[in-house]
Write a protein that holds these residues in place. Structure first.
Motif, PDB file in Angstrom:
ATOM      1  N   VAL A 277      73.574  21.589  29.570  1.00 53.29           N
ATOM      2  CA  VAL A 277      74.790  22.383  29.638  1.00 53.29           C
ATOM      3  C   VAL A 277      74.311  23.750  28.930  1.00 53.29           C
ATOM      4  O   VAL A 277      73.825  23.999  28.124  1.00 53.29           O
ATOM      5  N   LYS A 278      74.770  24.876  29.656  1.00 51.29           N
ATOM      6  CA  LYS A 278      74.454  26.253  29.568  1.00 51.29           C
ATOM      7  C   LYS A 278      75.079  26.580  28.193  1.00 51.29           C
ATOM      8  O   LYS A 278      76.144  26.381  27.770  1.00 51.29           O
ATOM      9  N   GLY A 279      74.072  27.133  27.387  1.00 51.84           N
ATOM     10  CA  GLY A 279      74.549  27.534  25.777  1.00 51.84           C
ATOM     11  C   GLY A 279      74.413  26.476  24.901  1.00 51.84           C
ATOM     12  O   GLY A 279      74.766  26.546  23.758  1.00 51.84           O
ATOM     13  N   CYS A 280      74.140  25.183  25.297  1.00 49.54           N
ATOM     14  CA  CYS A 280      74.185  24.156  24.259  1.00 49.54           C
ATOM     15  C   CYS A 280      73.331  23.973  23.251  1.00 49.54           C
ATOM     16  O   CYS A 280      73.218  23.943  22.182  1.00 49.54           O
ATOM     17  N   THR A 281      71.871  24.617  23.814  1.00 48.47           N
ATOM     18  CA  THR A 281      70.810  24.626  22.965  1.00 48.47           C
ATOM     19  C   THR A 281      71.190  25.675  21.960  1.00 48.47           C
ATOM     20  O   THR A 281      70.639  25.383  20.792  1.00 48.47           O
ATOM     21  N   LYS A 282      71.409  26.891  22.420  1.00 48.57           N
ATOM     22  CA  LYS A 282      71.775  28.066  21.705  1.00 48.57           C
ATOM     23  C   LYS A 282      72.818  27.369  20.286  1.00 48.57           C
ATOM     24  O   LYS A 282      72.449  27.879  19.334  1.00 48.57           O
ATOM     25  N   ALA A 283      73.515  27.046  20.821  1.00 43.03           N
ATOM     26  CA  ALA A 283      74.696  26.530  19.920  1.00 43.03           C
ATOM     27  C   ALA A 283      74.286  25.523  18.803  1.00 43.03           C
ATOM     28  O   ALA A 283      74.646  25.498  17.587  1.00 43.03           O
ATOM     29  N   ARG A 284      72.989  24.684  19.316  1.00 46.30           N
ATOM     30  CA  ARG A 284      72.599  23.746  18.313  1.00 46.30           C
ATOM     31  C   ARG A 284      71.901  24.737  17.189  1.00 46.30           C
ATOM     32  O   ARG A 284      71.797  24.585  16.156  1.00 46.30           O
ATOM     33  N   ASN A 285      70.952  25.599  17.665  1.00 49.67           N
ATOM     34  CA  ASN A 285      70.174  26.531  17.046  1.00 49.67           C
ATOM     35  C   ASN A 285      71.103  27.202  16.074  1.00 49.67           C
ATOM     36  O   ASN A 285      70.867  27.450  14.889  1.00 49.67           O
ATOM     37  N   ASP A 286      72.235  27.668  16.597  1.00 47.70           N
ATOM     38  CA  ASP A 286      73.049  28.529  15.508  1.00 47.70           C
ATOM     39  C   ASP A 286      73.808  27.544  14.418  1.00 47.70           C
ATOM     40  O   ASP A 286      74.003  28.234  13.340  1.00 47.70           O
ATOM     41  N   CYS A 287      73.859  26.407  14.805  1.00 46.88           N
ATOM     42  CA  CYS A 287      74.567  25.492  13.709  1.00 46.88           C
ATOM     43  C   CYS A 287      73.594  25.406  12.641  1.00 46.88           C
ATOM     44  O   CYS A 287      73.740  25.679  11.393  1.00 46.88           O
ATOM     45  N   TRP A 288      72.328  25.095  12.957  1.00 46.40           N
ATOM     46  CA  TRP A 288      71.158  25.111  11.925  1.00 46.40           C
ATOM     47  C   TRP A 288      70.817  26.376  11.248  1.00 46.40           C
ATOM     48  O   TRP A 288      70.925  26.566  10.054  1.00 46.40           O
ATOM     49  N   LYS A 289      71.152  27.557  11.874  1.00 47.11           N
ATOM     50  CA  LYS A 289      70.853  28.657  11.265  1.00 47.11           C
ATOM     51  C   LYS A 289      72.039  28.884  10.465  1.00 47.11           C
ATOM     52  O   LYS A 289      71.729  29.311   9.205  1.00 47.11           O
ATOM     53  N   TYR A 290      73.136  28.626  10.683  1.00 52.28           N
ATOM     54  CA  TYR A 290      74.479  28.790   9.661  1.00 52.28           C
ATOM     55  C   TYR A 290      74.160  27.930   8.489  1.00 52.28           C
ATOM     56  O   TYR A 290      74.354  28.402   7.172  1.00 52.28           O
ATOM     57  N   PHE A 291      73.700  26.793   8.688  1.00 52.95           N
ATOM     58  CA  PHE A 291      73.432  26.069   7.380  1.00 52.95           C
ATOM     59  C   PHE A 291      72.366  26.350   6.546  1.00 52.95           C
ATOM     60  O   PHE A 291      72.650  26.495   5.272  1.00 52.95           O
ATOM     61  N   GLN A 292      71.430  27.103   6.945  1.00 53.45           N
ATOM     62  CA  GLN A 292      70.223  27.641   6.189  1.00 53.45           C
ATOM     63  C   GLN A 292      70.707  29.181   5.566  1.00 53.45           C
ATOM     64  O   GLN A 292      70.265  29.179   4.637  1.00 53.45           O
ATOM     65  N   GLU A 293      71.640  29.891   6.265  1.00 50.52           N
ATOM     66  CA  GLU A 293      71.995  31.216   5.808  1.00 50.52           C
ATOM     67  C   GLU A 293      73.077  31.258   4.826  1.00 50.52           C
ATOM     68  O   GLU A 293      73.331  31.867   3.944  1.00 50.52           O
ATOM     69  N   ASN A 294      74.141  30.318   4.967  1.00 49.99           N
ATOM     70  CA  ASN A 294      75.423  30.378   4.487  1.00 49.99           C
ATOM     71  C   ASN A 294      75.296  28.919   3.401  1.00 49.99           C
ATOM     72  O   ASN A 294      76.590  28.870   2.796  1.00 49.99           O
ATOM     73  N   ALA A 295      74.572  28.299   3.311  1.00 51.38           N
ATOM     74  CA  ALA A 295      75.049  26.996   2.442  1.00 51.38           C
ATOM     75  C   ALA A 295      73.568  26.615   1.760  1.00 51.38           C
ATOM     76  O   ALA A 295      72.868  25.647   1.794  1.00 51.38           O
ATOM     77  N   PRO A 296      72.999  27.975   1.042  1.00 52.54           N
ATOM     78  CA  PRO A 296      71.849  27.766   0.067  1.00 52.54           C
ATOM     79  C   PRO A 296      71.874  26.766  -0.617  1.00 52.54           C
ATOM     80  O   PRO A 296      70.903  26.041  -0.980  1.00 52.54           O
ATOM     81  N   ASN A 297      72.889  26.441  -1.479  1.00 54.12           N
ATOM     82  CA  ASN A 297      72.953  25.488  -2.577  1.00 54.12           C
ATOM     83  C   ASN A 297      72.806  24.042  -1.859  1.00 54.12           C
ATOM     84  O   ASN A 297      72.411  23.236  -2.545  1.00 54.12           O
ATOM     85  N   SER A 298      73.267  23.679  -0.771  1.00 52.70           N
ATOM     86  CA  SER A 298      73.381  22.598  -0.366  1.00 52.70           C
ATOM     87  C   SER A 298      72.052  22.129   0.621  1.00 52.70           C
ATOM     88  O   SER A 298      71.966  21.103   0.776  1.00 52.70           O
ATOM     89  N   MET A 299      71.176  23.157   0.790  1.00 51.56           N
ATOM     90  CA  MET A 299      70.125  22.925   1.411  1.00 51.56           C
ATOM     91  C   MET A 299      68.974  21.982   0.457  1.00 51.56           C
ATOM     92  O   MET A 299      68.199  21.409   1.007  1.00 51.56           O
ATOM     93  N   ASP A 300      69.309  21.961  -0.906  1.00 52.28           N
ATOM     94  CA  ASP A 300      68.450  21.137  -1.649  1.00 52.28           C
ATOM     95  C   ASP A 300      69.174  19.425  -1.452  1.00 52.28           C
ATOM     96  O   ASP A 300      68.620  18.721  -1.977  1.00 52.28           O
ATOM     97  N   ASP A 301      70.232  19.382  -0.636  1.00 45.45           N
ATOM     98  CA  ASP A 301      70.884  18.188  -0.872  1.00 45.45           C
ATOM     99  C   ASP A 301      71.047  17.600   0.904  1.00 45.45           C
ATOM    100  O   ASP A 301      71.915  17.661   1.314  1.00 45.45           O
ATOM    101  N   PRO A 302      69.928  16.976   1.341  1.00 44.85           N
ATOM    102  CA  PRO A 302      69.984  16.393   2.699  1.00 44.85           C
ATOM    103  C   PRO A 302      71.178  15.431   2.922  1.00 44.85           C
ATOM    104  O   PRO A 302      71.670  15.673   4.004  1.00 44.85           O
ATOM    105  N   LEU A 303      71.571  14.807   1.986  1.00 42.18           N
ATOM    106  CA  LEU A 303      72.712  13.901   2.176  1.00 42.18           C
ATOM    107  C   LEU A 303      73.936  14.616   2.280  1.00 42.18           C
ATOM    108  O   LEU A 303      74.770  14.417   3.248  1.00 42.18           O
TER     109      LEU A 303
END
Length: 350
Positions: A277-303
């Motif tokens: 699906v067009k743009g789907c892979t980019k959407a996946r990457n954007d989701c992960w980028k958001y987790f990394q940049e906007n949720a720094p405290n939870s990055m230590d909490d994989p659960l």
């Protein structure tokens, strides 16, 4: 025989009443002067127990010693009743006897961070004197605060989120006179009592919680200046209670948890869309980028990260395709279960 200096005493009430104790405060009393415990001493008691408040030891004899040359006169008495000098610490004995007066455990509140500290002495003596029912009840109270299943962990996490929201609305950070940190279990003391007394059931959750905290977030230090950190919802631990083995387990676990977090980026968000699906892979990457940049405290909490992976539709507007969302949800749920089951190995508890 005269009572020993710097000792605690316990007087047992009549046949239908429980045992009681009273404790000496060596800081306020002169040597050799005992003090009755303010709540555990009863004037109509039939037995007095004494214990040291500082370093020292006593002989413990049952039945009590008889006076020399007598078949009935007791050699050791206090206030006219049997006096037994206990070989135990006075604070441990106080905790132990208090449990008998509080059979339902009302003195120990749910999620109270002080519970392990308060019950440690009672648990020690319950094991020493083979009071199995008391030991089981103490352990059950400890286990109630520390999840043994992933479902229990999620339920406690949801409660903590609600509590944090309540405290964030208060300028002082307090609700009913307590900070958030005063209303949730404290992991280091839980690890100490569990390690010392063989309560393996609470160790995985306690170590995981501890792994999410900074070593600078010290229980005592933060309470010396509570407005600086506790007011804003900081969580702390009694780091001084941990021994070398505990710290090695913690370091080992934190490294493996970091590896689990990195794997989320590759194993879940790094895959290509099977439907192209067009743009789907980019959407996946954007989701992960958001987790990394906007949720720094939870990055230590994989659960926690994996939990959010299961509800992407509540976090993002630009989403992967429905097939990819379903795949991500299934994979995240599977990885959460696997990680929870592996916690004993992650922290070298096996």
């Amino acid at each position: 025989m005269p009572p020993a200096a710097d000792s605690s005493y316990a007087g047992a009430a009549g046949p239908s009443s429980p045992t009681s104790s009273f404790e000496l405060d060596p800081a306020s009393l002169s040597p050799g002067k005992p003090e009755r415990h303010p709540t555990l001493y009863y004037d109509d008691g039939t037995t007095v127990l004494s214990a040291l408040t500082d370093e020292g030891s006593h002989m413990f004899a049952m039945p009590p010693l008889l006076a020399k040359g007598s078949s009935s006169h007791i050699a050791e008495t206090y206030d006219g009743v049997v006096h037994v000098e206990m070989p135990d610490d006075a604070h441990d004995l106080e905790s132990f006897l208090t449990m008998f007066y509080d059979p339902l455990g009302t003195a120990y509140k749910r999620f109270d961070p002080n519970t392990p500290v308060l019950v440690e002495g009672a648990l020690k003596l319950a094991m020493k004197y083979e009071c199995d029912a008391l030991r089981r009840r103490i352990i059950e109270n400890l286990e109630a605060d520390w999840p043994q299943t992933l479902a229990q962990w999620d339920a406690r996490r949801a409660e903590a989120v609600i509590l944090r929201s309540e405290h964030s609305l208060q300028l002082t950070g307090k609700v009913d006179g307590r900070y958030l940190d005063d209303r949730l279990p404290e992991p280091a003391s839980a690890i100490r009592i569990a390690s010392d007394h063989g309560i393996a059931s609470i160790l995985p959750a306690a170590f995981y919680q501890l792994a999410l905290l900074s070593t600078e977030a010290d229980w005592d230090a933060y309470r010396a200046n509570p407005g600086k950190h506790l007011r804003f919802g900081a969580r702390t631990a009694r780091w001084r209670l941990l021994d070398k083995r505990d710290l090695m387990r913690l370091v080992h676990g934190q490294k493996l948890l970091a590896a689990h977090t990195r794997a989320i980026g590759t194993d879940i968000f790094g895959l290509r869309c099977q439907r192209n699906v067009k743009g789907c892979t980019k959407a996946r990457n954007d989701c992960w980028k958001y987790f990394q940049e906007n949720a720094p405290n939870s990055m230590d909490d994989p659960l926690d990260i994996l939990h959010d992976c299961m509800r992407l539709d509540t976090l993002f507007t630009d989403l992967p395709c429905t097939a990819c969302i379903s795949e991500i949800t299934i994979m995240a749920e599977k990885k959460r279960r696997e990680l929870w089951r592996s916690l004993p190995a992650v922290f070298n508890l096996q």
